[in-house]
Design a protein around this motif. Structure first.
Motif, PDB file in Angstrom:
ATOM      1  N   LEU A  93     -27.700  17.371  32.783  1.00  0.00           N
ATOM      2  CA  LEU A  93     -26.290  17.131  32.502  1.00  0.00           C
ATOM      3  C   LEU A  93     -26.055  15.775  31.848  1.00  0.00           C
ATOM      4  CD1 LEU A  93     -24.749  18.537  35.806  1.00  0.00           C
ATOM      5  CD2 LEU A  93     -24.863  19.664  33.579  1.00  0.00           C
ATOM      6  N   LEU A  94     -26.738  14.746  32.323  1.00  0.00           N
ATOM      7  CA  LEU A  94     -26.490  13.395  31.830  1.00  0.00           C
ATOM      8  C   LEU A  94     -27.302  13.057  30.590  1.00  0.00           C
ATOM      9  CD1 LEU A  94     -26.424  11.500  35.246  1.00  0.00           C
ATOM     10  CD2 LEU A  94     -24.512  12.476  33.968  1.00  0.00           C
ATOM     11  N   GLY A  95     -28.364  13.835  30.345  1.00  0.00           N
ATOM     12  CA  GLY A  95     -29.201  13.535  29.189  1.00  0.00           C
ATOM     13  C   GLY A  95     -28.868  14.354  27.970  1.00  0.00           C
ATOM     14  N   LEU A 135     -18.635  11.928  28.229  1.00  0.00           N
ATOM     15  CA  LEU A 135     -18.725  11.861  29.686  1.00  0.00           C
ATOM     16  C   LEU A 135     -17.647  10.935  30.234  1.00  0.00           C
ATOM     17  CD1 LEU A 135     -22.600  11.515  30.113  1.00  0.00           C
ATOM     18  CD2 LEU A 135     -21.224  13.579  30.392  1.00  0.00           C
ATOM     19  N   PRO A 136     -17.056  11.263  31.401  1.00  0.00           N
ATOM     20  CA  PRO A 136     -16.102  10.347  32.038  1.00  0.00           C
ATOM     21  C   PRO A 136     -16.773   9.033  32.419  1.00  0.00           C
ATOM     22  CG  PRO A 136     -15.997  12.553  32.998  1.00  0.00           C
ATOM     23  CD  PRO A 136     -17.197  12.524  32.126  1.00  0.00           C
ATOM     24  N   GLY A 179     -20.640   8.268  33.266  1.00  0.00           N
ATOM     25  CA  GLY A 179     -21.412   7.453  32.330  1.00  0.00           C
ATOM     26  C   GLY A 179     -22.184   6.347  33.024  1.00  0.00           C
ATOM     27  N   TRP A 180     -21.622   5.786  34.092  1.00  0.00           N
ATOM     28  CA  TRP A 180     -22.362   4.778  34.855  1.00  0.00           C
ATOM     29  C   TRP A 180     -23.576   5.391  35.537  1.00  0.00           C
ATOM     30  CZ3 TRP A 180     -17.208   3.100  37.538  1.00  0.00           C
ATOM     31  CH2 TRP A 180     -16.376   2.483  36.575  1.00  0.00           C
ATOM     32  N   ALA A 181     -23.420   6.602  36.057  1.00  0.00           N
ATOM     33  CA  ALA A 181     -24.570   7.290  36.659  1.00  0.00           C
ATOM     34  C   ALA A 181     -25.635   7.577  35.610  1.00  0.00           C
ATOM     35  CB  ALA A 181     -24.105   8.586  37.327  1.00  0.00           C
ATOM     36  N   ARG A 182     -25.204   7.852  34.388  1.00  0.00           N
ATOM     37  CA  ARG A 182     -26.162   8.091  33.303  1.00  0.00           C
ATOM     38  C   ARG A 182     -27.002   6.848  33.023  1.00  0.00           C
ATOM     39  NH1 ARG A 182     -26.388   7.661  27.645  1.00  0.00           N
ATOM     40  NH2 ARG A 182     -27.502   9.413  26.646  1.00  0.00           N
ATOM     41  N   ASP A 183     -26.384   5.681  33.121  1.00  0.00           N
ATOM     42  CA  ASP A 183     -27.125   4.441  32.892  1.00  0.00           C
ATOM     43  C   ASP A 183     -28.169   4.182  33.977  1.00  0.00           C
ATOM     44  OD1 ASP A 183     -25.596   4.006  30.629  1.00  0.00           O
ATOM     45  OD2 ASP A 183     -24.123   2.761  31.677  1.00  0.00           O
ATOM     46  N   LEU A 184     -27.983   4.753  35.158  1.00  0.00           N
ATOM     47  CA  LEU A 184     -28.945   4.567  36.247  1.00  0.00           C
ATOM     48  C   LEU A 184     -30.093   5.562  36.205  1.00  0.00           C
ATOM     49  CD1 LEU A 184     -26.457   3.951  39.212  1.00  0.00           C
ATOM     50  CD2 LEU A 184     -27.731   2.238  37.889  1.00  0.00           C
ATOM     51  N   LEU A 185     -29.972   6.610  35.405  1.00  0.00           N
ATOM     52  CA  LEU A 185     -31.024   7.620  35.326  1.00  0.00           C
ATOM     53  C   LEU A 185     -32.200   7.069  34.536  1.00  0.00           C
ATOM     54  CD1 LEU A 185     -31.469  10.614  36.184  1.00  0.00           C
ATOM     55  CD2 LEU A 185     -30.772  11.240  33.859  1.00  0.00           C
ATOM     56  N   PRO A 186     -33.432   7.135  35.053  1.00  0.00           N
ATOM     57  CA  PRO A 186     -34.570   6.524  34.354  1.00  0.00           C
ATOM     58  C   PRO A 186     -34.826   7.085  32.958  1.00  0.00           C
ATOM     59  CG  PRO A 186     -35.140   7.049  36.627  1.00  0.00           C
ATOM     60  CD  PRO A 186     -33.813   7.665  36.376  1.00  0.00           C
TER      61      PRO A 186
END
Length: 281
Positions: A211-213, A220-221, A225-232
């Motif tokens: 979903l985030l990639g 993205l809301p 988007g902040w959670a996306r930045d935390l995904l390796p």
């Protein structure tokens, strides 16, 4: 009862007997020293080869499923996305998704099952460093993602009309993203208290990578988007997406790859600590 032998004769008789007894007893020897602990690089190579040969037959069908899944997602997104930055994000995210499926999802399940079945006891008896076990397994699982990632990236480039001039960036994206996601998958499998929970966490991690990639970042809301930045894997996706530009900004690509490398080192260190913690219980 009184002996009829003189005292001197009795002493002479007892001395040879004592000498023979001492000679018959085996001499006490010092315990043999243990073999030296294996060095990191030879142990890492041995674990990597063992894991690679063990998983070669079992993981190939799953790699086909991961590749087919990523290509199917790009086909679906082709009806929504025409081109531009969104197309680059879809192709890059779908390519790294192959790495997430194998290196994160399957590795979390493997270490969860290994811990539940007592397989960690086998590795704990071997004179190999814990880092060699984690890195060897992570490297073997990440190696299976190379063909699927290349096929997905080439198919997506053809499907969306993207240039393939700079696809050589995959040489850096695949191992760095694989290291980051493998470390995360191994940590999830080793820290989960039950095998079923390790499987669930692996599935959730792969869904987050999907979903985030794959979805474009600008759609993205804010909190997502902040959670996306935390995904390796995000930084590997960004580096690959930038390489589809006609004139990529290589400084930014190198920065994304550097962040991905740092995240990979951190996640593998956490996985090594989790292995030590699980092996001594």
């Amino acid at each position: 009862m009184t002996s009829i032998l003189p005292a001197e004769s009795a002493e002479k008789v007892s001395r040879p007997a004592a000498g023979r007894t001492a000679a018959a007893m085996p001499a006490r020897t010092a315990p043999a020293p243990l073999a030296p602990r294996a060095r990191l690089l030879p142990a890492l190579a041995a674990v990597y080869r063992a894991q690679l040969s063990r998983a070669r037959v079992a993981r190939i069908p799953l790699l086909f499923v991961a590749t087919f899944q990523s290509i199917g997602i790009m086909v679906l997104m082709r009806g929504v996305v025409d081109g531009g930055a969104e197309a680059r994000a879809v192709v890059a995210g779908s390519s790294v998704l192959v790495v997430a499926f194998v290196a994160l999802n399957l590795l979390a399940q493997y270490f969860g099952r290994l811990r539940a079945d007592g397989g960690l006891d086998h590795y704990a008896t071997l004179p190999v460093p814990p880092a060699a076990v984690v890195l060897g397994a992570a490297g073997a699982y990440a190696s299976f993602t190379v063909p699927g990632t290349i096929v997905t990236a080439v198919t997506g480039s053809v499907l969306f009309g993207l240039p393939m001039t700079h696809l050589w960036v995959l040489v850096a994206v695949v191992p760095l993203s694989g290291a980051a996601l493998s470390g995360l998958g191994a940590a999830l499998g080793l820290l989960a208290p039950r095998q079923e929970l390790a499987t669930l966490l692996g599935q959730l991690g792969m869904s987050a990578a999907l979903l985030l990639g794959v979805l474009p970042a600008d759609r993205l809301p804010g909190p997502v988007g902040w959670a996306r930045d935390l995904l390796p894997s995000t930084y590997g996706v960004e580096a690959l997406a930038r390489s589809f530009d006609a004139h990529p900004d290589w400084a930014v690509v190198a920065l994304d790859l550097g962040v991905c490398a740092m995240v990979g080192v951190l996640s593998l260190a956490v996985a090594t600590w989790a292995y030590r913690r699980a092996a001594v219980r």
